[in-house]
Design a protein around this motif. Structure first.
Motif, PDB file in Angstrom:
ATOM      1  N   SER A  38     -33.733  -1.676 -22.293  1.00 53.61           N
ATOM      2  CA  SER A  38     -33.601  -3.126 -22.403  1.00 53.61           C
ATOM      3  C   SER A  38     -32.188  -3.526 -22.020  1.00 53.61           C
ATOM      4  N   LEU A  39     -32.078  -4.630 -21.296  1.00 56.17           N
ATOM      5  CA  LEU A  39     -30.790  -5.127 -20.827  1.00 56.17           C
ATOM      6  C   LEU A  39     -30.617  -6.588 -21.219  1.00 56.17           C
ATOM      7  N   ARG A  40     -29.415  -6.922 -21.665  1.00 61.77           N
ATOM      8  CA  ARG A  40     -29.074  -8.312 -21.980  1.00 61.77           C
ATOM      9  C   ARG A  40     -27.736  -8.633 -21.311  1.00 61.77           C
ATOM     10  N   PHE A  43     -32.648 -13.293 -15.456  1.00 62.99           N
ATOM     11  CA  PHE A  43     -31.244 -13.077 -15.130  1.00 62.99           C
ATOM     12  C   PHE A  43     -30.497 -12.462 -16.316  1.00 62.99           C
ATOM     13  N   SER A  44     -30.761 -12.959 -17.530  1.00 64.05           N
ATOM     14  CA  SER A  44     -30.004 -12.516 -18.701  1.00 64.05           C
ATOM     15  C   SER A  44     -30.782 -11.608 -19.657  1.00 64.05           C
ATOM     16  N   LEU A 102     -28.815  -5.349 -30.265  1.00 70.58           N
ATOM     17  CA  LEU A 102     -28.560  -5.381 -28.828  1.00 70.58           C
ATOM     18  C   LEU A 102     -27.969  -6.728 -28.414  1.00 70.58           C
ATOM     19  N   GLU A 103     -28.601  -7.802 -28.853  1.00 69.56           N
ATOM     20  CA  GLU A 103     -28.151  -9.141 -28.465  1.00 69.56           C
ATOM     21  C   GLU A 103     -26.873  -9.539 -29.202  1.00 69.56           C
ATOM     22  N   VAL A 115     -22.442  -7.144 -20.732  1.00 66.50           N
ATOM     23  CA  VAL A 115     -23.789  -6.583 -20.605  1.00 66.50           C
ATOM     24  C   VAL A 115     -24.064  -5.665 -21.786  1.00 66.50           C
ATOM     25  N   ALA A 116     -25.282  -5.755 -22.317  1.00 66.15           N
ATOM     26  CA  ALA A 116     -25.695  -4.853 -23.406  1.00 66.15           C
ATOM     27  C   ALA A 116     -26.885  -4.030 -22.924  1.00 66.15           C
ATOM     28  N   LEU A 117     -26.819  -2.727 -23.156  1.00 64.80           N
ATOM     29  CA  LEU A 117     -27.848  -1.799 -22.706  1.00 64.80           C
ATOM     30  C   LEU A 117     -28.398  -1.012 -23.882  1.00 64.80           C
TER      31      LEU A 117
END
Length: 312
Positions: A262-264, A284-285, A236-237, A247-249
Motif C-alpha cells: 500500500s502506498l500513500r 495519485f495519493s 500508514l496514513e 510518501v508512506a509505504l
C-alpha cells in the motif's frame, strides 16, 4: 447511467460485489444499492470473498447479508469500487456492471461507469441516483456518507472541496446518521489495532532523508496482535504527518502467500503511477498492488524504493 438502471430492471437476481478486503466505500456503495434494489422488490444478494471484514463497519445497513459464496442463479452482478477484476475474488459468468472512481480502472465490465473525478464510489453512486430521480432514504444516505467519509480521510484529503461538503449537507438532509459514521469510522479502534500500531511504529523506517516512511509487517506480526488487514491503514496514513515525509509505504505478508503493498502520498508524488508499474492501481495519493513472486519483505522494499526514488 440510465443503461445501468435499465439492466437492473431487466434482471431477475442481482449480486452486489464488494472487493477483497473491502473498505467503507466499497461496502457503503453496495449497502446503498442493496436498499435501492429492495425498494424495487428485486431479488438481491451481496458477495465478498474476504472472510475477515472490518467489524467497525458492521453498522452499515444490510452488513449481515454479506456472503462469501457467489450465487449460481445470478443473472446480473454489480461491482463497486474495484479497479481490477482480480480483486472481485470470483470469476463472473453472468453480465457484469463495473461502478468505480479509480483512474486505473481497467473497464472490465460489460457495462462500465468509471468516473475518476469523483472522490469516492459512493459519491458517484449518489450522483447516479440523483440524476435518475431516485429517492434517497436514511439507510442509503448513511451508507453513502460512510464511503465519502472514509475515502476523503475524514474530509482531510487534498481532493475535498466545496462540492464534497455540499454533498454532505444533502446526505444529512436525507437523514444520514453522520454521528454514527464519524464515531465508527473515524474514532473506533480495536485492541488488536492498537497492538499492531505499536508494532508498526516500533519497526518503522525512514528512508531517503526521511522523505519516505516504510512499514514491513510479517504474518507473525498479524497473528501475534490479532489484527486484520484494515488495521494497517491508520499508522500508514498517520506517518504522512511526520515532518519531511512525502510518501508512506506498507508491505504486508499475506496469510497464504504474496505481499500486499500500500502506498500513500501527500500529493507530492503520484503513487498511482508507482503501483501501476507493479500491475496495481489506485489514485495519485492512494494506491496499492500485490507481489505474488517469492521474495522477502526486504527484497520487495528495495525494488519499490528504487521507483519511489525516481519519483522523488
Amino acid at each position: 447511467m440510465s443503461e445501468i438502471l435499465a439492466k437492473i430492471q431487466e434482471a431477475g437476481h442481482i449480486v452486489l460485489i464488494s472487493h477483497v478486503s473491502p473498505d467503507a466505500d466499497s461496502l457503503g456503495s453496495a449497502s446503498a444499492m442493496y436498499t435501492f434494489l429492495l425498494q424495487g422488490q428485486k431479488k438481491v444478494s451481496w458477495y465478498c470473498k474476504s472472510s475477515e471484514i472490518d467489524q467497525k463497519l458492521s453498522f452499515l445497513p444490510w452488513f449481515e447479508k454479506i456472503k462469501s459464496t457467489f450465487p449460481l442463479s445470478a443473472d446480473l452482478a454489480i461491482a463497486f469500487d474495484c479497479a481490477d477484476k482480480k480483486r472481485l475474488g470470483v470469476e463472473i459468468e453472468c453480465e457484469l456492471i463495473n461502478i468505480d472512481h479509480h483512474i486505473t480502472n481497467t473497464n472490465y465490465g460489460d457495462l462500465n461507469l468509471v468516473e475518476p473525478h469523483f472522490i469516492s464510489t459512493t459519491a458517484l453512486l449518489y450522483d447516479l441516483f440523483k440524476k435518475n430521480g431516485v429517492k434517497i432514504n436514511k439507510k442509503m444516505a448513511t451508507a453513502i456518507y460512510a464511503g465519502l467519509l472514509d475515502d476523503s480521510d475524514a474530509f482531510l484529503s487534498q481532493e475535498v472541496d466545496g462540492t464534497t461538503f455540499a454533498m454532505v449537507s444533502e446526505l444529512i438532509g436525507h437523514g444520514a446518521d453522520f454521528k454514527l459514521c464519524n464515531k465508527k469510522i473515524a474514532k473506533s479502534v480495536s485492541l488488536a489495532a492498537l497492538r499492531l500500531k505499536s508494532v508498526m511504529y516500533k519497526s518503522m523506517l525512514l528512508e531517503e532523508s526521511a522523505r519516505v516512511s516504510v512499514f514491513c509487517i510479517s504474518r507473525e506480526d498479524m497473528a501475534m496482535t490479532g489484527a486484520v488487514a484494515q488495521d494497517c491503514e491508520a499508522p500508514l496514513e498517520e506517518s504522512l504527518n511526520l515532518h519531511h515525509v512525502e510518501v508512506a509505504l506498507l508491505l504486508r505478508e499475506q496469510r497464504d502467500s504474496g505481499i500486499k503493498c500500500s502506498l500513500r502520498s501527500n500529493s507530492a508524488v503520484d503513487v498511482g503511477k508507482i503501483a501501476a508499474a507493479f500491475g496495481g492501481g489506485g489514485h495519485f495519493s492512494r494506491a496499492g498492488f500485490e507481489i505474488y513472486e517469492k521474495v522477502s519483505l526486504d527484497e520487495a522494499k528495495v525494488k519499490i524504493l528504487d521507483l519511489i526514488k525516481k519519483e522523488l
